[in-house]
Design a protein around this motif. Structure first.
Motif, PDB file in Angstrom:
ATOM      1  N   ILE A 176      34.838  56.413 -40.215  1.00 51.84           N
ATOM      2  CA  ILE A 176      33.332  55.270 -40.408  1.00 51.84           C
ATOM      3  C   ILE A 176      33.532  53.554 -40.137  1.00 51.84           C
ATOM      4  O   ILE A 176      33.268  52.788 -39.032  1.00 51.84           O
ATOM      5  CB  ILE A 176      33.656  54.617 -42.051  1.00 51.84           C
ATOM      6  N   LYS A 177      35.260  52.763 -40.154  1.00 50.82           N
ATOM      7  CA  LYS A 177      35.867  51.335 -39.582  1.00 50.82           C
ATOM      8  C   LYS A 177      35.528  52.021 -37.789  1.00 50.82           C
ATOM      9  O   LYS A 177      34.977  50.858 -37.377  1.00 50.82           O
ATOM     10  CB  LYS A 177      37.414  51.014 -40.149  1.00 50.82           C
ATOM     11  N   SER A 178      35.978  52.677 -37.080  1.00 46.48           N
ATOM     12  CA  SER A 178      36.001  52.827 -35.617  1.00 46.48           C
ATOM     13  C   SER A 178      34.616  52.767 -35.011  1.00 46.48           C
ATOM     14  O   SER A 178      34.254  53.365 -34.063  1.00 46.48           O
ATOM     15  CB  SER A 178      37.495  53.684 -35.435  1.00 46.48           C
ATOM     16  N   THR A 179      33.877  53.134 -35.677  1.00 46.81           N
ATOM     17  CA  THR A 179      32.640  54.121 -35.234  1.00 46.81           C
ATOM     18  C   THR A 179      30.738  52.638 -35.902  1.00 46.81           C
ATOM     19  O   THR A 179      30.692  52.083 -36.800  1.00 46.81           O
ATOM     20  CB  THR A 179      31.746  55.100 -36.216  1.00 46.81           C
ATOM     21  N   TYR A 180      30.567  52.760 -34.650  1.00 46.84           N
ATOM     22  CA  TYR A 180      28.972  51.663 -35.195  1.00 46.84           C
ATOM     23  C   TYR A 180      28.231  52.260 -36.230  1.00 46.84           C
ATOM     24  O   TYR A 180      28.063  53.716 -36.003  1.00 46.84           O
ATOM     25  CB  TYR A 180      28.289  51.467 -33.861  1.00 46.84           C
ATOM     26  N   VAL A 181      27.727  52.064 -36.989  1.00 49.38           N
ATOM     27  CA  VAL A 181      26.886  51.923 -38.279  1.00 49.38           C
ATOM     28  C   VAL A 181      25.737  51.042 -38.653  1.00 49.38           C
ATOM     29  O   VAL A 181      25.861  50.006 -38.633  1.00 49.38           O
ATOM     30  CB  VAL A 181      27.892  52.322 -39.696  1.00 49.38           C
ATOM     31  N   ARG A 182      24.693  51.717 -39.021  1.00 50.07           N
ATOM     32  CA  ARG A 182      23.174  50.673 -38.523  1.00 50.07           C
ATOM     33  C   ARG A 182      22.349  51.567 -40.109  1.00 50.07           C
ATOM     34  O   ARG A 182      22.535  52.788 -39.836  1.00 50.07           O
ATOM     35  CB  ARG A 182      22.920  49.926 -37.730  1.00 50.07           C
ATOM     36  N   LEU A 183      22.218  51.194 -41.181  1.00 50.88           N
ATOM     37  CA  LEU A 183      21.568  51.529 -42.419  1.00 50.88           C
ATOM     38  C   LEU A 183      20.677  50.950 -42.528  1.00 50.88           C
ATOM     39  O   LEU A 183      20.247  49.601 -42.196  1.00 50.88           O
ATOM     40  CB  LEU A 183      22.655  50.904 -43.792  1.00 50.88           C
ATOM     41  N   ASN A 184      18.487  51.775 -42.480  1.00 47.53           N
ATOM     42  CA  ASN A 184      18.193  51.389 -43.749  1.00 47.53           C
ATOM     43  C   ASN A 184      18.017  49.794 -44.923  1.00 47.53           C
ATOM     44  O   ASN A 184      19.411  51.018 -45.279  1.00 47.53           O
ATOM     45  CB  ASN A 184      16.844  52.210 -43.162  1.00 47.53           C
ATOM     46  N   ASP A 185      17.314  48.500 -44.819  1.00 46.09           N
ATOM     47  CA  ASP A 185      17.694  48.467 -45.327  1.00 46.09           C
ATOM     48  C   ASP A 185      17.662  48.895 -47.571  1.00 46.09           C
ATOM     49  O   ASP A 185      17.571  48.763 -48.613  1.00 46.09           O
ATOM     50  CB  ASP A 185      16.645  47.593 -45.936  1.00 46.09           C
ATOM     51  N   ASP A 186      17.154  50.491 -47.424  1.00 52.81           N
ATOM     52  CA  ASP A 186      16.564  50.480 -48.629  1.00 52.81           C
ATOM     53  C   ASP A 186      17.994  51.763 -49.602  1.00 52.81           C
ATOM     54  O   ASP A 186      17.932  51.489 -50.072  1.00 52.81           O
ATOM     55  CB  ASP A 186      16.053  52.020 -48.095  1.00 52.81           C
ATOM     56  N   TYR A 187      19.180  51.610 -47.738  1.00 51.88           N
ATOM     57  CA  TYR A 187      20.558  51.906 -48.355  1.00 51.88           C
ATOM     58  C   TYR A 187      21.331  51.711 -48.919  1.00 51.88           C
ATOM     59  O   TYR A 187      22.348  51.532 -49.084  1.00 51.88           O
ATOM     60  CB  TYR A 187      20.649  52.949 -47.729  1.00 51.88           C
ATOM     61  N   LYS A 188      20.847  49.076 -48.857  1.00 51.78           N
ATOM     62  CA  LYS A 188      22.001  48.895 -49.193  1.00 51.78           C
ATOM     63  C   LYS A 188      22.385  48.681 -50.140  1.00 51.78           C
ATOM     64  O   LYS A 188      23.692  48.577 -50.364  1.00 51.78           O
ATOM     65  CB  LYS A 188      21.719  47.433 -48.277  1.00 51.78           C
ATOM     66  N   ASN A 189      22.094  49.733 -51.354  1.00 52.92           N
ATOM     67  CA  ASN A 189      22.384  48.992 -52.522  1.00 52.92           C
ATOM     68  C   ASN A 189      22.555  50.946 -52.979  1.00 52.92           C
ATOM     69  O   ASN A 189      23.439  51.309 -54.797  1.00 52.92           O
ATOM     70  CB  ASN A 189      21.892  49.169 -53.528  1.00 52.92           C
ATOM     71  N   CYS A 190      23.333  51.485 -52.044  1.00 51.33           N
ATOM     72  CA  CYS A 190      23.865  53.162 -52.704  1.00 51.33           C
ATOM     73  C   CYS A 190      24.893  53.031 -53.010  1.00 51.33           C
ATOM     74  O   CYS A 190      26.047  52.258 -52.189  1.00 51.33           O
ATOM     75  CB  CYS A 190      23.348  54.146 -51.738  1.00 51.33           C
ATOM     76  N   HIS A 191      25.629  54.142 -53.863  1.00 52.73           N
ATOM     77  CA  HIS A 191      26.842  54.250 -54.376  1.00 52.73           C
ATOM     78  C   HIS A 191      27.360  55.458 -53.191  1.00 52.73           C
ATOM     79  O   HIS A 191      26.801  56.628 -53.425  1.00 52.73           O
ATOM     80  CB  HIS A 191      26.779  54.230 -55.811  1.00 52.73           C
ATOM     81  N   PHE A 192      27.433  55.446 -52.410  1.00 53.07           N
ATOM     82  CA  PHE A 192      28.686  56.024 -51.738  1.00 53.07           C
ATOM     83  C   PHE A 192      29.674  56.434 -52.043  1.00 53.07           C
ATOM     84  O   PHE A 192      30.572  56.054 -52.332  1.00 53.07           O
ATOM     85  CB  PHE A 192      28.293  55.599 -49.854  1.00 53.07           C
ATOM     86  N   GLU A 193      29.939  57.999 -51.455  1.00 47.52           N
ATOM     87  CA  GLU A 193      30.974  58.174 -51.806  1.00 47.52           C
ATOM     88  C   GLU A 193      32.520  58.168 -50.673  1.00 47.52           C
ATOM     89  O   GLU A 193      33.290  58.016 -51.230  1.00 47.52           O
ATOM     90  CB  GLU A 193      31.000  60.323 -51.251  1.00 47.52           C
ATOM     91  N   TYR A 194      31.750  57.638 -49.769  1.00 46.49           N
ATOM     92  CA  TYR A 194      33.043  56.779 -48.472  1.00 46.49           C
ATOM     93  C   TYR A 194      32.560  55.253 -48.685  1.00 46.49           C
ATOM     94  O   TYR A 194      31.822  55.218 -48.172  1.00 46.49           O
ATOM     95  CB  TYR A 194      32.957  57.865 -47.429  1.00 46.49           C
ATOM     96  N   GLU A 195      33.479  54.565 -48.579  1.00 43.59           N
ATOM     97  CA  GLU A 195      33.524  53.190 -48.262  1.00 43.59           C
ATOM     98  C   GLU A 195      33.731  52.709 -47.008  1.00 43.59           C
ATOM     99  O   GLU A 195      33.674  53.678 -46.034  1.00 43.59           O
ATOM    100  CB  GLU A 195      34.687  52.739 -48.591  1.00 43.59           C
ATOM    101  N   GLY A 196      32.579  52.189 -46.468  1.00 46.95           N
ATOM    102  CA  GLY A 196      32.839  51.348 -44.968  1.00 46.95           C
ATOM    103  C   GLY A 196      31.494  51.271 -44.822  1.00 46.95           C
ATOM    104  O   GLY A 196      31.082  50.884 -43.793  1.00 46.95           O
TER     105      GLY A 196
END
Length: 456
Positions: A433-453
């Motif tokens: 995840i740290k070395s990959t470009y990631v972009r999220l829709n704003d709807d997912y900004k407050n999610c609690h994910f299993e993986y950090e980053g």
């Protein structure tokens, strides 16, 4: 390669996360909700996975609206690495896996008609819609296997883990069995082989005379359900993805107007037509026909195995000797007929099975045996879709109990090994995840994910 990925990521960062709208209603039909590397994740993918989870009874940890897209994003990471590492899977594996999944659904829902009604698709459409997803699942599994293949655990680690485990966390081991098998594959008659060859020669002649097309004959007569709907056409594949005999014939073709000679593979008999070559990959069409085993031949093999079973029961020779010398099952013959299971990453783990983890034909027979007893002969369909005749011996039955380090060392070793493997894969994902470009829709900004980053 790194510069190329950075450029793509930069371009994607300039693109809006867009939605596709229905022209009549103005409502959103689909929407890009995540971008991972250069791969988009659509809202429709999330909804399709939600429906499939409900059908298969899968429960999600946490909010499915967050967990499902995260799982899809993680899959994209593994698929990207699989492409970099040139991991491949055979088309035959894809077709076989899809057929098995469909059969499981039919058993759950009651009939083929009910499945088609539920999915709102014909079986052919279901197969076609499953193809790419199932291929990706196999690629992800292969990638995971490669990442964890060197992980091992020592006896000292297992004992230490077990010693520090709270009493209420010690796993309960369900009833397990150890099973030995001795198999005999009925031979197909020369007359049947010639019959199938004559059919394939007739198909070739009809195409060469211009009476019909190869694609039409494949749709009508091919017994490969995965490619039949596509007129026999397979995707671009390398040699390692194909049966060796099939690959040799496919890669020797140079003229798309020519049809190969009859090719015999482990799946049956084929004729092949070249579509296109591209580097070290080839795209072909094929028609598969499977010679049938005569009932008389099956009955003869069953009678022969029953005679062998009688000799074993009369102490003429042991089951172990018979399995080593007579059995044609290459997976168990070298182990005196003893079946063994493997981890999800391909590592051999144990000879102990729960009944539901055995092939159903073997499980039904073994469930009626006493320890040391040898069964009467029966038939089953093996993992190459061929009829084989079998006798089985129940070597051991271990009743359900709380695990102990002395009696269940292999079980505890499997627990520790799985834990180490999952830790390795979790750490790999976090680093990826740290070395990959990631972009999220704003709807997912407050999610609690299993993986950090993800939210960075």
């Amino acid at each position: 390669m790194k510069k190329y990925i950075v450029v793509i990521a930069g371009l994607l960062s300039l693109l809006p996360v867009c939605a596709q709208q229905d022209d009549k209603s103005g409502s959103v039909v689909d929407e890009v909700i995540w971008v991972v590397g250069d791969e988009p994740i659509l809202r429709s993918e999330v909804e399709a996975n939600r429906m499939m989870s409900a059908m298969e009874g899968i429960r999600w940890n946490g909010d499915p609206d967050c967990a499902i897209p995260e799982q899809l994003a993680v899959q994209k990471l593994f698929l990207h690495q699989a492409a970099i590492d040139s991991i491949e899977v055979k088309e035959s594996e894809i077709s076989s896996g899809i057929e098995q999944r469909i059969e499981e659904w039919i058993q759950q829902i009651g009939s083929r008609e009910k499945l088609e009604e539920y999915k709102k698709q014909t079986l052919s459409q279901i197969r076609e819609s499953m193809h790419d997803e199932y291929r990706d699942q196999l690629l992800i599994r292969r990638m995971k296997e490669r990442l964890v293949k060197d992980i091992t655990v020592t006896p000292a680690e297992v004992r230490r883990y077990f010693r520090n485990l709270p009493q209420d966390s010690i796993p309960y081991v369900p009833t397990e069995v150890e099973v030995q098998i001795l198999t005999m594959t009925p031979r197909i008659s020369t007359e049947e082989i010639n019959r199938v060859k004559d059919e394939l020669r007739d198909y070739t002649d009809r195409v060469n005379r211009g009476e019909t097309s190869f694609q039409t004959l494949a749709r009508l007569y091919s017994e490969d359900p995965g490619s039949r709907r596509m007129g026999g056409e397979l995707p671009f594949m390398g040699r390692a993805e194909l049966d060796p005999a099939f690959a040799a014939a496919a890669f020797n073709l140079t003229d798309p107007k020519k049809i190969s000679k009859i090719v015999e593979s482990e799946f049956g008999m084929h004729i092949i037509q070249l579509v296109e070559k591209r580097g070290d990959k080839v795209k072909v069409r094929h028609i598969l026909r499977k010679p049938l085993v005569a009932d008389s031949t099956v009955n003869a093999a069953l009678a022969r195995l029953d005679s062998i079973g009688d000799d074993i029961r009369n102490n003429v020779f042991t089951f172990e000797d018979g399995a080593t010398v007579i059995s044609d099952d290459k997976d168990t013959r070298a182990n005196k007929g003893l079946m063994a299971k493997k981890s999800q990453y391909g590592q051999t783990l144990s000879s102990r099975f729960q009944l539901q983890d055995l092939p159903p034909e073997i499980a039904r027979v073994v469930d009626t045996l006493q320890v040391g007893q040898v069964s009467k002969a029966f038939t089953m369909i093996n993992n190459r879709d061929k009829t084989v005749c079998v006798i089985a011996k129940l070597k051991n039955r271990i009743e359900g109990h709380k695990a102990t380090i002395t009696e269940d060392f292999q079980v505890m070793k499997e627990v520790v090994l799985n834990k180490r493997q999952e830790e390795k894969l979790h750490d790999w994902v976090v680093q990826k995840i740290k070395s990959t470009y990631v972009r999220l829709n704003d709807d997912y900004k407050n999610c609690h994910f299993e993986y950090e980053g993800w939210n960075r």
